[in-house]
Design a protein around this motif. Structure first.
Motif, PDB file in Angstrom:
ATOM      1  N   ARG A 134      30.208 -10.247 -10.502  1.00  0.00           N
ATOM      2  CA  ARG A 134      30.060 -10.877 -12.010  1.00  0.00           C
ATOM      3  C   ARG A 134      30.341 -12.161 -11.918  1.00  0.00           C
ATOM      4  NH1 ARG A 134      33.496  -8.266 -15.544  1.00  0.00           N
ATOM      5  NH2 ARG A 134      35.102  -9.956 -14.996  1.00  0.00           N
ATOM      6  N   ASP A 135      29.503 -12.973 -12.308  1.00  0.00           N
ATOM      7  CA  ASP A 135      29.746 -14.378 -12.189  1.00  0.00           C
ATOM      8  C   ASP A 135      30.240 -15.050 -10.640  1.00  0.00           C
ATOM      9  OD1 ASP A 135      29.053 -14.594 -14.716  1.00  0.00           O
ATOM     10  OD2 ASP A 135      30.928 -14.352 -15.581  1.00  0.00           O
ATOM     11  N   GLY A 136      29.526 -14.476  -9.629  1.00  0.00           N
ATOM     12  CA  GLY A 136      29.955 -14.947  -8.466  1.00  0.00           C
ATOM     13  C   GLY A 136      31.254 -14.323  -7.798  1.00  0.00           C
ATOM     14  N   HIS A 137      32.023 -13.325  -8.689  1.00  0.00           N
ATOM     15  CA  HIS A 137      33.339 -13.016  -8.338  1.00  0.00           C
ATOM     16  C   HIS A 137      33.048 -11.462  -7.923  1.00  0.00           C
ATOM     17  CE1 HIS A 137      35.515 -16.405  -9.482  1.00  0.00           C
ATOM     18  NE2 HIS A 137      34.692 -16.509 -10.605  1.00  0.00           N
ATOM     19  N   LEU A 138      33.479 -10.917  -6.560  1.00  0.00           N
ATOM     20  CA  LEU A 138      33.323  -9.680  -6.040  1.00  0.00           C
ATOM     21  C   LEU A 138      34.084  -8.804  -7.040  1.00  0.00           C
ATOM     22  CD1 LEU A 138      32.066  -7.889  -3.971  1.00  0.00           C
ATOM     23  CD2 LEU A 138      34.332  -8.343  -2.667  1.00  0.00           C
ATOM     24  N   LEU A 139      33.779  -7.679  -7.515  1.00  0.00           N
ATOM     25  CA  LEU A 139      34.273  -6.572  -8.163  1.00  0.00           C
ATOM     26  C   LEU A 139      34.565  -5.254  -7.288  1.00  0.00           C
ATOM     27  CD1 LEU A 139      32.439  -6.890 -11.717  1.00  0.00           C
ATOM     28  CD2 LEU A 139      34.502  -8.058 -10.965  1.00  0.00           C
TER      29      LEU A 139
END
Length: 146
Positions: free
Chosen positions: A126-131
């Motif tokens: 999400r928004d370039g951040h790994l979840l």
């Protein structure tokens, strides 16, 4: 971009359990799909505290299913091919719950695909951040009546 109406009939997931909204890009090896349904109160995987990150593996598995269906369609097959998720490995969850804001970007990369099954890497951001990320394997029934 391929909207859900283009490919949803090709996978066994239906109704609220069809979690992906669109395919943004795909090729023979990869798929990038998107979903904003994680924030909907009627999302069947949401609990009282929201969507637990462990459920992001299902988003990855559905990207695998859509990718397999798009590959099959490119080869002239327009029918749903059932599959069973049999293995999740190296699963990494970078959050406990997924916040309700923003779009989920669901990526899957095919490592192997054959008549009996497939194996993929997946990651959800999400928004370039790994979840979440991991590896998943699916098997297909051996025959049309299996």
């Amino acid at each position: 971009m391929l909207p859900k109406s283009d490919w949803a009939h090709l996978i066994p997931h239906a109704g609220g359990m069809c979690l992906l909204d669109a395919v943004l890009t795909w090729d023979v090896d990869t798929i990038h799909a998107a979903s904003e349904g994680h924030a909907r109160p009627d999302n069947p995987l949401r609990g009282p505290h929201g969507l637990h990150a462990v459920h992001l593996a299902e988003y990855g598995a559905q990207a695998m299913a859509v990718h397999g269906a798009l590959r099959a369609r490119a080869g002239g097959v327009e029918t749903v091919r059932p599959g069973m998720l049999v293995s999740l490995r190296e699963v990494r969850l970078d959050v406990e719950y997924v916040s309700a804001d923003g779009r989920l970007d669901v990526h899957a990369q095919c490592l192997y695909a054959g008549d009996t099954g497939a194996q993929y890497l997946f990651r959800i951001e999400r928004d370039g951040h790994l979840l979440a990320s991991g590896r998943a394997a699916v098997i297909h029934p051996e025959g049309p009546n299996s």
